[in-house]
Design an enzyme around this catalytic site. Structure first.
Site, PDB file in Angstrom:
ATOM      1  N   ASP A  89      40.574   9.631 -75.928  1.00 15.53           N
ATOM      2  CA  ASP A  89      39.206   9.947 -76.364  1.00 15.53           C
ATOM      3  C   ASP A  89      38.813   9.096 -77.566  1.00 15.53           C
ATOM      4  O   ASP A  89      38.231   9.585 -78.527  1.00 15.53           O
ATOM      5  CB  ASP A  89      39.082  11.435 -76.702  1.00 15.53           C
ATOM      6  CG  ASP A  89      37.628  11.901 -76.717  1.00 15.53           C
ATOM      7  OD1 ASP A  89      36.781  11.205 -76.117  1.00 15.53           O
ATOM      8  OD2 ASP A  89      37.341  12.936 -77.328  1.00 15.53           O
ATOM      9  N   GLY A 121      30.078  21.602 -89.069  1.00 16.99           N
ATOM     10  CA  GLY A 121      29.669  21.338 -87.702  1.00 16.99           C
ATOM     11  C   GLY A 121      30.362  22.285 -86.752  1.00 16.99           C
ATOM     12  O   GLY A 121      31.110  23.180 -87.166  1.00 16.99           O
TER      13      GLY A 121
END
Length: 821
Positions: free
Chosen positions: A631, A513
Site C-alpha cells: 500500500d 483523523g
C-alpha cells in the site's frame, strides 16, 4: 651641492618608508570594497561587502577563542560584530588566506590558502549573476539585469538568528544554535514553525524532541509570545499563517534579532544606539516546568537556574544526577544521567529521595502499605521506582521530569532502584530495604490477587462471541511477542490510562483523523514526546487483522525511513497502536496542493525519492523479515521534522519467502492507481508490486500531479498514460513540475521519469528491483533500457478508488482506505 642631493635622497627614502607602512596597515585592516561582487570578482580575507545603506557587513571573522576563519554577516553599527549568519559554519578555514568568489558553475565558493574549496551558495548555472548583501541582512545571488530575480538567498538557509523580514517556513528554515561561543557549527537544538489544530506555534526541538512551544497564533501580532505585551514599548510584531511566520521590529528602524543560543533558549534583543549594546528584551525561560529539561533520571531544581551563561563542558547547575548515576554527556544537559552500575533485578535496593515532585507516568496499585508496595516493585525487574504517596505508585523504565524544590502538589518521597553495590551501607533508620526472602508472605498474597483477577477476567470474557475470541487470541499473541523481546527494546506495552492522559481523554481537539481502522489522536507523553495513537473502532471490520499485522511487522523492523511503532495498548476491549508523531504530516499534504508544493525544492524531493527507495530495499532485502508493503502511496509517506521520509501503515503488508518470486491472495487490498495490474486483477503480488507503486510515486514527486482522479492530460486518462504519451513523443521534460523549472538539473529529473516508467511496466518480470532502481537514479553513468508499455493504460483510474475524503493525512499518520476487497 652634494649635501643637498644627499639630504633630498634621504628625505625621499623616509617618505617612501612612511607610505609603505601606511599601505601595509591599510591592507591588514578590513576594507569595505562595495555592496556586491560580480562573477569575475572576489573578496579576500580582510575585505568586506557593505549593504547600500551601510546597515550590514559581510566578511571574514574568527569566533571567540577559535583559530578558524569563517565568512559571516553582522550589523555594521555593532562594535562587537555579533554575527547573525555564517556561510561555512561546518567548514571552517584553517588560515587567513580565504577568498570568496564564483566558480565556473556560477556557485559562490570559499577557498583557503591550500586550494581547498566548498560551495556556500548555488547559482544553478546562471551566468548573469552578482552576489550582494542587502540592507535587511539577506545575502543573495541575483540577476544583474533583473535584481528582483533572486536565485539564492541566505534567508533560506539561516543559522542561529531570525532577522526581521525573514520567513520561518513550516517544514524548513530551521534555526540551529552554535555549539558554543567558539564554534558556529550546528548544535543539538532547532527552532522552527509547527502547526497544532490549524494554528501556528513556534517550537524548539532537542534532537527532534519537542522542547518548548509558544502560544498558538490567533491573528494577534503578539499572540505567540503574550509576555511581550508587558514591555513598555512592544518590540516587534509577528505575522503568521499555517505555512510561514515573520516579524517586523518596533520601531521599524531599530536593529532587532531573535537568536537561539547554545543552551536552547530563544532570545529577543534590540540594539541601543546610545549605549552601543544589545538589550535583552525577552528570553524563553529555562524552567523545570519545561518537559524533560534535565533528561532521563536528571533532577531539576528551579532554585539553581543559571544566569543564562553558556557553560562550556559543565553540567548546568540546575541539573544533577541521583546517587548511583553520572551525566551521560557533560556538555549537554538533556542527555540526562546513566547508571554507574547496571541493575541485577533480584538483590537490588532502593534509595530514598524525599521532597521530590513525582513523575506523572505512574502505575497505581491497590496494594496498601510501604512493605507491600516495595515488594510489588522488587518482583518486577522493569520497575525502577515506587512511592507510597496517596497509595502505591510504580514507575517503569527511565524516569523523566524529576524535580526537587517544587512547591505544588504531588511532592513526596520517591524510592529509586539502584544496584546494591551503590549503597555504602544499610541504614538502620529511615526507610527499610527488604530482600525478597523477607517479604515472601506479601509476595504470595500479591500473586494470589493477580491470579484471582485474571480468573475473574477470563470468566467474564467467556461466551462473548467469535470476534471477542479473536480479540483474546490476538491479545495473547501480542503479549507473547512482547515477552519474547523479538520486537526490540523500543517496543512498549502502554497502559490505557497513560494513553488517556496523553490524548486528553481522546478529546476532540486531539483528534487528527479517522479511517477504516478507527480514529487517530495526537498525544503528548509525560516526557514531552509527541505520539500518534490509532484506536480500533468498536465496529471496525478490518482493524483486528491490521492491528496484529502492524505489531508483528513494524515492531521488528528498524530503519530510519520506516515510521517507528513505539508500542501498543490492549486493555479490555480497547486496542491501540502508538507511533512516533510526524510533525510535517504526509507527502501528499505538500505534493498535491500548489502553494505547498512550491515548498518542496529539488533537494527535498531527491531526499524523499532516495529515502523511500532505501526503506523499500530494507523491507525487500535486508530486514529480518522479507516484507511487501502492498500500500505504498504519497499519503503513506510521512515527513519528520527535517522532511525526511518514513514509510508508514503496514496493516496491509505481507511477509514473503525470499526463495519464492510471487504469491497469491484472495484478499486484494490497497489503493487503485498505485496497485500493480497483476495484483489488482489476479491477486498476485511480489516485491515487484511495491516497485510498481514506487514508480507511480516517483512520477508524482517529479511532476507534482496525481496519477488518479485527474483529467486533461493529453489523450490519456491517467498520469501513467500521459507520461507514456510524452515519452513516445520525446517531450518528457513537460512532465517536470513547473515550480522546479530552473531550480533542478533537468537531466536528473528526466532520468527519474525514465526510471519511473521502467518501474510501472505491465509485466512484473520487466520491472527492476528496488536495488537496481536506486542505482539507476543515483548513478548518472548507468545505461537505462527503454521502458515497455505501463500497465492500466486502457483503464480509467478513478479518484474514488484512492483517498479522496482526505487528500492529505491530517494526523501525520496515514489511514488506509481499502478498495477491491
Amino acid at each position: 651641492m652634494f649635501g643637498k642631493i644627499s639630504c633630498w635622497r634621504n628625505c625621499r627614502l623616509v617618505n617612501l618608508l612612511i607610505l609603505s607602512v601606511l599601505a601595509t596597515r591599510c591592507l591588514s585592516a578590513p576594507v569595505a570594497i562595495r555592496e556586491r561582487i560580480f562573477q569575475n570578482q572576489s573578496i579576500s580575507d580582510g575585505q568586506t561587502l557593505v549593504s547600500t545603506s551601510k546597515k550590514f557587513v559581510l566578511g571574514f571573522f574568527t569566533p571567540g577563542a577559535s583559530r578558524h576563519r569563517y565568512v559571516g554577516v553582522w550589523h555594521k553599527d555593532d562594535p562587537e560584530r555579533t554575527v547573525v549568519w555564517v556561510a561555512n559554519r561546518s567548514n571552517p578555514l584553517q588560515d587567513n588566506l580565504g577568498i570568496l568568489k564564483f566558480d565556473n558553475s556560477s556557485n559562490l565558493i570559499v577557498s583557503d590558502g591550500k586550494g581547498n574549496s566548498f560551495a556556500v551558495a548555488y547559482g544553478v548555472g546562471v551566468q548573469d549573476l552578482e552576489a550582494a548583501i542587502l540592507d535587511n541582512g539577506n545575502f543573495v545571488l541575483r540577476s544583474i539585469a533583473n535584481q528582483t530575480n533572486i536565485i539564492w538567498k541566505s534567508f533560506d538557509s539561516p543559522t542561529d538568528t531570525w532577522l526581521p523580514g525573514m520567513n520561518i517556513t513550516l517544514g524548513s528554515k530551521l534555526l540551529t544554535p552554535w555549539k558554543s561561543s567558539d564554534d558556529p557549527a550546528g548544535g543539538d537544538y532547532s527552532f522552527g514553525l509547527g502547526v497544532t489544530n490549524n494554528a501556528s506555534q513556534l517550537i524548539i526541538w532537542w534532537n527532534g524532541i519537542s522542547f518548548w512551544t509558544s502560544e498558538r497564533w490567533n491573528g494577534d501580532v503578539n499572540s505567540l509570545i503574550p509576555e511581550l505585551k508587558s514591555i513598555d514599548t512592544i518590540p516587534l510584531y509577528f505575522d503568521c499563517d499555517n505555512l510561514t511566520c515573520t516579524y517586523s521590529p518596533n520601531p521599524a528602524t531599530r536593529l532587532t534579532k531573535i537568536v537561539l543560543d547554545p543552551n536552547g533558549s530563544l532570545n529577543i534583543t534590540q540594539f541601543d544606539p546610545d549605549t552601543q549594546l544589545w538589550t535583552l528584551l525577552w528570553r524563553q525561560p529555562a524552567s523545570c516546568e519545561v518537559s524533560n529539561l534535565c533528561g532521563v533520571f536528571g533532577i531539576c531544581n528551579n532554585n539553581m537556574l543559571p544566569s543564562y551563561q553558556y557553560q562550556k563542558n559543565l553540567l548546568p547547575s540546575y541539573c544533577r544526577c541521583p546517587k548511583g548515576f553520572a551525566p551521560q554527556d557533560t556538555r549537554y544537559t538533556r542527555k540526562g544521567c546513566t547508571r554507574q552500575t547496571p541493575l541485577q533485578c533480584y538483590g537490588d535496593r532502593f534509595i530514598d529521595m524525599p521532597g521530590m515532585r513525582l513523575p506523572d507516568n505512574r502505575e497505581k496499585l491497590s496494594v496498601m502499605g510501604d512493605n507491600e508496595c516495595q515488594s510489588a516493585c522488587m518482583i518486577d525487574c522493569n520497575c525502577t521506582a515506587y512511592s507510597v504517596l496517596d497509595g502505591c505508585s510504580l514507575w517503569h523504565g527511565d524516569l523523566t521530569n524529576l524535580q526537587e524544590g517544587y512547591n505544588g502538589s504531588g511532592v513526596g518521597t520517591l524510592y529509586l532502584r539502584v544496584a546494591a553495590s551503590e549503597l555504602e551501607s544499610i541504614r538502620s533508620s529511615g526507610h527499610k530495604i527488604l530482600w525478597i526472602a523477607g517479604v515472601l508472605p506479601s509476595v504470595a498474597f500479591l500473586i494470589f490477587c493477580i491470579i484471582l483477577f485474571i480468573w475473574i477476567r477470563r470468566s467474564k470474557n467467556k461466551g462473548k462471541g467469535k470476534q471477542d475470541g479473536h480479540h483474546s487470541l490476538m491479545t495473547t499473541d501480542t503479549i507473547k511477542l512482547w515477552e519474547s523481546e523479538e520486537t526490540g527494546s523500543q517496543f512498549m506495552i502502554f497502559s490505557f490510562s497513560k494513553i488517556t492522559d496523553a490524548t486528553d481523554n481522546f478529546s476532540t481537539e486531539s483528534k487528527l483523523g479517522e479511517g477504516g481502522f478507527g480514529p487517530v489522536y495526537k498525544g503528548n507523553l509525560p516526557d514531552g514526546q509527541e505520539i500518534a495513537v490509532k484506536r480500533l473502532a468498536a465496529n471496525s471490520g478490518q482493524g483486528l487483522l491490521e492491528f496484529k499485522n502492524e505489531i508483528l511487522l513494524i515492531a521488528k523492523l528498524q530503519h530510519s525511513n520506516l515510521v517507528g511503532l513505539l508500542g501498543c495498548c490492549i486493555e479490555g476491549e480497547e486496542m491501540l497502536l502508538v507511533y512516533e508523531y510526524m510533525p510535517n504530516k504526509s507527502l501528499d499534504f505538500f505534493l498535491f496542493e500548489k502553494s505547498r508544493r512550491a515548498l518542496l525544492d529539488w533537494e527535498m524531493r531527491v531526499n524523499i525519492i532516495e529515502g523511500v527507495a532505501q526503506g523499500l530495499i530494507y523491507l525487500h532485502k535486508h530486514s529480518r523479515l522479507r516484507v511487501i508493503h502492498r500500500d505504498l502511496k504519497a499519503s503513506n509517506i510521512l515527513l519528520d521534522t527535517d522532511m525526511n521520509p518514513k514509510i508508514s501503515d503496514f496493516g496491509m503488508a505481507k511477509i514473503f519467502d525470499p526463495k519464492g518470486t510471487q504469491a497469491n491472495t484472495k484478499r486484494v487490498v490497497g489503493t487503485y492507481g498505485y496497485m500493480a495490474p497483476e495484483y489488482a486483477m489476479a491477486g498476485i503480488f511480489s516485491v515487484k508490486s511495491d516497485v510498481f507503486s514506487y514508480g507511480v510515486l516517483l512520477l508524482e514527486i517529479i511532476s507534482g500531479m496525481k496519477n488518479a482522479g485527474s483529467q486533461g492530460r493529453g489523450n490519456s486518462l491517467s498520469l501513467l498514460g500521459y507520461a507514456w504519451e510524452l515519452w513516445k513523443e520525446g517531450r518528457c521534460h513537460e512532465l517536470i513540475d513547473k515550480s522546479l523549472h530552473g531550480r533542478c538539473p533537468e537531466n536528473v529529473a528526466l532520468r527519474c521519469i525514465h526510471v519511473s516508467l521502467l518501474c510501472v511496466q505491465e509485466q512484473a518480470a520487466d520491472r527492476p528491483s528496488m536495488t537496481e532502481v536506486l542505482s539507476m537514479i543515483t548513478n548518472e553513468n548507468a545505461t537505462l533500457p527503454d521502458p515497455k508499455q505501463p500497465g492500466f493504460l486502457s483503464l480509467l483510474v478513478s479518484s474514488q478508488t484512492e483517498i479522496t475524503e482526505e487528500t492529505w493525512s491530517l494526523n501525520g499518520l496515514s489511514i488506509t482506505k481499502l478498495e477491491g476487497r
